[in-house]
Design a protein around this motif. Structure first.
Motif, PDB file in Angstrom:
ATOM      1  N   ARG A  22      -3.001   1.228  -2.269  1.00  0.00           N
ATOM      2  CA  ARG A  22      -2.086   1.657  -3.344  1.00  0.00           C
ATOM      3  C   ARG A  22      -2.837   2.351  -4.477  1.00  0.00           C
ATOM      4  NH1 ARG A  22      -0.953  -0.236  -8.123  1.00  0.00           N
ATOM      5  NH2 ARG A  22      -2.152  -2.118  -7.741  1.00  0.00           N
ATOM      6  N   LYS A  23      -4.046   1.845  -4.762  1.00  0.00           N
ATOM      7  CA  LYS A  23      -4.826   2.451  -5.865  1.00  0.00           C
ATOM      8  C   LYS A  23      -5.093   3.927  -5.588  1.00  0.00           C
ATOM      9  CE  LYS A  23      -7.050  -1.755  -7.372  1.00  0.00           C
ATOM     10  NZ  LYS A  23      -8.058  -2.677  -6.897  1.00  0.00           N
ATOM     11  N   ILE A  24      -5.248   4.299  -4.342  1.00  0.00           N
ATOM     12  CA  ILE A  24      -5.509   5.714  -3.987  1.00  0.00           C
ATOM     13  C   ILE A  24      -4.183   6.465  -3.843  1.00  0.00           C
ATOM     14  CG2 ILE A  24      -6.538   7.268  -2.256  1.00  0.00           C
ATOM     15  CD1 ILE A  24      -8.708   5.570  -3.461  1.00  0.00           C
ATOM     16  N   LEU A  25      -3.193   5.812  -3.223  1.00  0.00           N
ATOM     17  CA  LEU A  25      -1.921   6.498  -2.955  1.00  0.00           C
ATOM     18  C   LEU A  25      -1.082   6.668  -4.218  1.00  0.00           C
ATOM     19  CD1 LEU A  25      -1.036   4.641   0.361  1.00  0.00           C
ATOM     20  CD2 LEU A  25      -1.468   7.096   0.166  1.00  0.00           C
ATOM     21  N   GLY A  26      -1.220   5.719  -5.127  1.00  0.00           N
ATOM     22  CA  GLY A  26      -0.509   5.824  -6.397  1.00  0.00           C
ATOM     23  C   GLY A  26       0.949   5.418  -6.360  1.00  0.00           C
ATOM     24  N   PRO A  29     -10.079   3.028   1.343  1.00  0.00           N
ATOM     25  CA  PRO A  29      -9.917   4.226   0.504  1.00  0.00           C
ATOM     26  C   PRO A  29      -9.983   5.516   1.333  1.00  0.00           C
ATOM     27  CG  PRO A  29     -11.356   2.653  -0.570  1.00  0.00           C
ATOM     28  CD  PRO A  29     -11.122   2.121   0.806  1.00  0.00           C
ATOM     29  N   LEU A  30     -10.865   5.561   2.332  1.00  0.00           N
ATOM     30  CA  LEU A  30     -10.959   6.779   3.168  1.00  0.00           C
ATOM     31  C   LEU A  30      -9.659   7.017   3.929  1.00  0.00           C
ATOM     32  CD1 LEU A  30     -14.548   6.426   4.773  1.00  0.00           C
ATOM     33  CD2 LEU A  30     -13.841   7.970   2.944  1.00  0.00           C
ATOM     34  N   LEU A  31      -9.067   5.936   4.442  1.00  0.00           N
ATOM     35  CA  LEU A  31      -7.806   6.078   5.178  1.00  0.00           C
ATOM     36  C   LEU A  31      -6.683   6.528   4.238  1.00  0.00           C
ATOM     37  CD1 LEU A  31      -8.077   2.918   7.446  1.00  0.00           C
ATOM     38  CD2 LEU A  31      -7.866   5.262   8.285  1.00  0.00           C
ATOM     39  N   ALA A  41       0.984  11.227  -0.930  1.00  0.00           N
ATOM     40  CA  ALA A  41       0.718  10.472  -2.158  1.00  0.00           C
ATOM     41  C   ALA A  41       2.016   9.770  -2.538  1.00  0.00           C
ATOM     42  CB  ALA A  41       0.286  11.425  -3.267  1.00  0.00           C
ATOM     43  N   LYS A  42       1.900   8.613  -3.142  1.00  0.00           N
ATOM     44  CA  LYS A  42       3.038   7.775  -3.571  1.00  0.00           C
ATOM     45  C   LYS A  42       3.701   7.035  -2.403  1.00  0.00           C
ATOM     46  CE  LYS A  42       3.209   9.342  -7.942  1.00  0.00           C
ATOM     47  NZ  LYS A  42       2.249   8.677  -8.776  1.00  0.00           N
ATOM     48  N   ILE A  73      -2.831  -8.710   1.898  1.00  0.00           N
ATOM     49  CA  ILE A  73      -2.235  -7.908   0.834  1.00  0.00           C
ATOM     50  C   ILE A  73      -3.301  -7.130   0.058  1.00  0.00           C
ATOM     51  CG2 ILE A  73      -2.125  -9.924  -0.706  1.00  0.00           C
ATOM     52  CD1 ILE A  73       0.276  -6.913  -0.748  1.00  0.00           C
ATOM     53  N   HIS A  74      -4.532  -7.703   0.006  1.00  0.00           N
ATOM     54  CA  HIS A  74      -5.601  -6.991  -0.719  1.00  0.00           C
ATOM     55  C   HIS A  74      -5.841  -5.600  -0.110  1.00  0.00           C
ATOM     56  CE1 HIS A  74      -7.603  -9.066   2.609  1.00  0.00           C
ATOM     57  NE2 HIS A  74      -8.513  -8.123   2.567  1.00  0.00           N
ATOM     58  N   ILE A  75      -5.592  -5.460   1.185  1.00  0.00           N
ATOM     59  CA  ILE A  75      -5.778  -4.153   1.851  1.00  0.00           C
ATOM     60  C   ILE A  75      -4.719  -3.177   1.339  1.00  0.00           C
ATOM     61  CG2 ILE A  75      -5.577  -2.967   4.084  1.00  0.00           C
ATOM     62  CD1 ILE A  75      -7.030  -5.224   5.393  1.00  0.00           C
ATOM     63  N   ALA A  76      -3.463  -3.647   1.285  1.00  0.00           N
ATOM     64  CA  ALA A  76      -2.378  -2.776   0.788  1.00  0.00           C
ATOM     65  C   ALA A  76      -2.619  -2.427  -0.685  1.00  0.00           C
ATOM     66  CB  ALA A  76      -1.034  -3.473   0.968  1.00  0.00           C
ATOM     67  N   GLU A  77      -3.135  -3.383  -1.443  1.00  0.00           N
ATOM     68  CA  GLU A  77      -3.400  -3.107  -2.868  1.00  0.00           C
ATOM     69  C   GLU A  77      -4.505  -2.065  -3.037  1.00  0.00           C
ATOM     70  OE1 GLU A  77      -3.936  -7.048  -4.353  1.00  0.00           O
ATOM     71  OE2 GLU A  77      -1.804  -7.252  -4.857  1.00  0.00           O
TER      72      GLU A  77
END
Ligand code: R5P
Length: 290
Positions: free
Chosen positions: A177-181, A146-148, A158-159, A170-174
């Motif tokens: 994604r929650k932060i990047l949207g 999340p910090l990254l 964002a996005k 994939i859990h890392i990318a997911e």
């Protein structure tokens, strides 16, 4: 609680102590002419809970021995409970037997640390969480993803498309994604167990004209990111960035990655380096205060 400033993570240790308003314990250290390590804790620890902040990136064996010596010294000087804060946990990738005759190095290291006096361990984005359940003391991993991702949001991305170079991550990318949207996806990586050579399969991903951020736990030789970036380039993204928790960046890794056209590599201070733009202090302090 007192924070012992391990020689490998002095700055991070100071930031954690500042956040928690905790007293620091400096460590005097030197290397003898034959290569052996010497250290001395310069503070009172009697009946104190202590946290030793010491990453174990290269030279990992030296740093592991220093960690063990600090834990031993803390216990001998009356520390009530010794917690090791090890942002990058060396040997964690050998978390099972891949080829007959191998050790489970991660467990060997944990037993060594327990013998030295470590009673609890906190690490960051360990390669596989499940290895910690075999440790002989409570051990947990916190995430810096999340910090990254927040770093990139603040930079106006964002996005962006969050990509993992390996299906298993994939859990890392997911998480990013929650932060990047935006969206997320993965590539399929294969590594030859004997040569270490990485190969990746071409894949259809909807990234044309988009900003893509490759998220990984570790960048070591850079082989994984170089292979991923080459495949992504074929799919015509607008820009490619790299975010990693542990920027080991061995040898020419940084140059090789940038040569593929990656705009920027962003890492944390888990491994102090030229790309360590995100501090782990908030996430470690939060975990210690829990
Ligand atoms: C492995 O599965 C890790 O998640 C990293 O992708 C890997 O350790 C990176 O190593 P290198 O940079 O040497 O390819």
């Amino acid at each position: 609680m007192k924070i012992i400033l391990g020689p490998a993570s002095t700055q991070l240790g100071k930031q954690v102590a500042q956040t928690l308003k905790a007293e620091t314990v400096p460590v005097a250290f030197k290397t003898f002419p034959d290569g052996e390590n010497y250290l001395r804790l310069e503070g009172q620890l009697q009946n104190e809970d202590v946290a030793i902040v010491q990453t174990t990136s290269p030279p990992q064996d030296t740093r592991l021995i220093q960690l063990a010596l600090m834990a031993d010294s803390a216990k001998r000087n009356g520390a009530k409970k010794v917690t090791a804060i090890v942002p990058y946990l060396a040997y964690a990738r050998q978390d099972r037997i891949f080829l007959q005759g191998e050790p489970i190095s991660a467990e060997t290291i944990a037993r060594m640390l327990k013998a030295a006096g470590v009673e609890q361990l906190i690490t960051v984005n360990v390669h596989q969480d499940k290895v910690l359940s075999h440790f002989p003391f409570p051990a947990r991993s916190v995430s810096a993803i999340p910090l990254l991702a927040e770093y990139f949001v603040k930079k106006g991305h964002a996005k962006a498309f969050a990509l993992s170079p390996d299906k298993g991550a994939i859990h890392i990318a997911e998480e990013a994604r929650k932060i990047l949207g935006g969206e997320c996806g993965y590539l399929e990586k294969n590594r030859d167990r004997y040569t270490g050579q990485v190969s990746m399969e071409m894949k259809t991903l909807d990234i044309k004209s988009k900003t893509v951020i490759i998220f990984d736990d570790i960048v070591s030789s850079g082989g994984t990111i170089v292979a991923a970036a080459k495949i992504l380039k074929e799919l015509n993204p607008q820009r490619i960035y790299v975010a990693c928790v542990h920027p080991l960046l061995i040898g020419k890794a940084e140059r090789l990655i940038l040569q593929t056209g990656v705009e920027e590599i962003v890492g944390t201070d888990s491994v102090p380096s030229s790309v360590s733009k995100v501090s782990l202090a908030p996430v470690i302090s939060r975990e210690l205060a829990r």
